[in-house]
Design a protein around this motif. Structure first.
Motif, PDB file in Angstrom:
ATOM      1  N   HIS A 162       0.909  -1.189  -0.032  1.00 13.78           N
ATOM      2  CA  HIS A 162      -0.058   0.023   0.078  1.00 13.78           C
ATOM      3  C   HIS A 162       0.886   1.307  -0.065  1.00 13.78           C
ATOM      4  O   HIS A 162       1.623   1.447   0.990  1.00 13.78           O
ATOM      5  CB  HIS A 162      -0.963  -0.057   1.237  1.00 13.78           C
ATOM      6  N   HIS A 221      -9.210   2.112   0.297  1.00 14.17           N
ATOM      7  CA  HIS A 221      -9.025   2.377   1.545  1.00 14.17           C
ATOM      8  C   HIS A 221     -10.667   2.255   2.227  1.00 14.17           C
ATOM      9  O   HIS A 221     -11.665   2.654   1.809  1.00 14.17           O
ATOM     10  CB  HIS A 221      -8.843   4.112   1.588  1.00 14.17           C
ATOM     11  N   HIS A 255      -6.550  -0.291   5.586  1.00 15.23           N
ATOM     12  CA  HIS A 255      -6.533   0.552   6.637  1.00 15.23           C
ATOM     13  C   HIS A 255      -7.206  -0.096   7.747  1.00 15.23           C
ATOM     14  O   HIS A 255      -6.983  -0.664   8.855  1.00 15.23           O
ATOM     15  CB  HIS A 255      -6.735   2.065   6.498  1.00 15.23           C
TER      16      HIS A 255
END
Ligand code: FE2
Length: 431
Positions: A64, A217, A249
């Motif tokens: 990421h 995300h 996340h």
């Protein structure tokens, strides 16, 4: 056999604990990994490397990243509050002034940093909330130019929202048509929870239609009621996308009710979701509205591992509006992840190492990855005897190899201590 080899590494330690191993390389592939001797008589000297018991590992992978924003620190100003939202604001101030050459120069520089640190695959999100799609054009060119040296996978990322920004729906499709690999999203940044859920559904349907992977995300906040990961897991199952979807996340999971999480993780496991946590960024951006106690904010890595859910780690940011530090060392990322998740047991530290190697390869769907017969001859020699010492020392990457070719070297880190009785050389390994 020796005459037919291109390169031979002898006396290597491997991540799985095997020692004194020999790794034979031919035609860009690993053709043998064995504890048996391999004849070296006809191998040229510069194609024989004695690892002297040090760790030979598959390359690091960053699951990421934001290559379009990296190395832009201070442009046009520094992030004074240190928050995610001020970072997004600064990025929006910079965006109209970006040029093709400036983005490309910074992107190429970070690729060199990555290679020097032994990172040979990167999944980078690229902001599509710019109607000229400038960063998309640049990073597609960088991907092509760097292809011999590293794998760059691009995610079409609507930074300002898939519905919240007026042209995202069109821009995202245009970016995919241009060659961007993966579908992104940011449901927690849409105007309402309903819009967020709607964006997850639409983007997953687009992925099913086009046969693409998804990496969103998702729930990057401290809000325990931000539950788009539930929608993402549900849509993954509904559309048969199992194994091809990643939730990035998932920091809200840190704050969710424990009972709800136990139900949620069962759904995530059924959907075979990949999870990417970004320890350096999560520990600095989350909990900013807290006084004390102050939440750590990183998602529940230990518990996700225990449920058999694949967890990888990403660097996310380096010297950009969100994070001022970083040298593209994925061992820094894992080191922070280990501390934040309190994963200090031996097996936990080993699984942390996997989060920047094999788990990441699974999330990115990379093939022929690893130190095994038939895999690509991509590897890194570290000045450490095993993966736990690699995490402890974050040592020099003595050799970085791509497809059988040495593309980066570094000198060992040795301190010479002299307390008046002569020099003692120490390299910080115990044996
Ligand atoms: Fe990100």
């Amino acid at each position: 056999m020796a005459a037919m080899l291109d390169y031979l590494i002898i006396n290597a330690s491997l991540v799985d604990g095997r020692e004194a191993m020999n790794i034979a390389i031919r035609d860009s592939k690993i053709v043998e990994v064995t504890d048996q001797a391999i004849a070296t008589s006809e191998l040229p000297d510069d194609c024989l490397y004695d690892a002297k018991g040090q760790l030979v590992t598959a390359p690091f992978i960053d699951s990421h990243f934001h290559m379009d924003a990296t190395l832009s620190l201070g442009k046009p100003r520094l992030n004074q509050s240190g928050t995610l939202l001020e970072g997004i604001q600064i990025w929006n101030e910079l965006k109209p002034n970006l040029t093709f050459d400036a983005i490309k120069q910074r992107a190429l520089k970070i690729c060199h940093w990555a290679i020097g640190q032994g990172t040979l695959a990167i999944r980078s999100h690229v902001d599509i909330c710019d109607d000229a799609l400038l960063a998309v054009q640049v990073l597609l060119e960088v991907k092509k130019e760097m292809a011999p040296w590293l794998d760059l996978q691009l995610v079409a990322f609507p930074q300002d929202g898939y519905y919240r920004y007026k042209n995202s729906v069109d821009n995202l499709k245009r970016a995919l048509d241009m060659g961007v690999d993966v579908i992104g999203g940011i449901p927690h940044f849409e105007r309402t929870m309903a819009d967020g859920s709607h964006s997850v559904r639409s983007l997953c349907e687009l992925a099913a239609e086009r046969g693409l992977m998804v990496d969103m995300h998702c729930d990057e906040s401290d809000d325990p009621l931000s539950r788009h990961i539930e929608s993402l897991a549900y849509e993954t199952q509904r559309l048969g996308l199992q194994g091809r979807v990643t939730g990035s996340h998932l920091t809200s999971m840190h704050s969710m009710d424990n009972y709800y999480v136990s139900k949620l993780m069962a759904l995530m496991a059924e959907a075979q979701l990949n999870v990417v946590a970004n320890p350096l960024i999560n520990i600095t951006l989350q909990g900013r509205h807290d006084s004390y106690p102050k939440r750590r904010g990183m998602t529940r890595v230990k518990e996700l591992n225990a449920r058999g859910i694949n967890v990888a780690y990403g660097h996310d940011c380096i010297m950009d509006p969100w994070y001022s530090l970083g040298s593209y060392d994925m061992l820094d990322v894992a080191h922070m992840g280990l501390h934040v998740a309190q994963m200090t047991g031996v097996a936990e530290m080993q699984s942390t190492y996997a989060a920047i190697t094999h788990n990441a390869a699974k999330a990115l769907n990379l093939s022929n990855y690893g130190i095994a017969k038939g895999c690509n001859a991509d590897l890194v020699v570290l000045q450490a005897k095993d993966s736990i010492n690699a995490l402890r020392l974050r040592p020099p990457r003595l050799i970085v190899m791509r497809r059988g070719q040495v593309i980066s070297t570094a000198s060992p880190n040795i301190s010479e201590v002299n307390l008046g009785n002569g020099v003692v050389s120490i390299d910080f390994n115990l044996s």
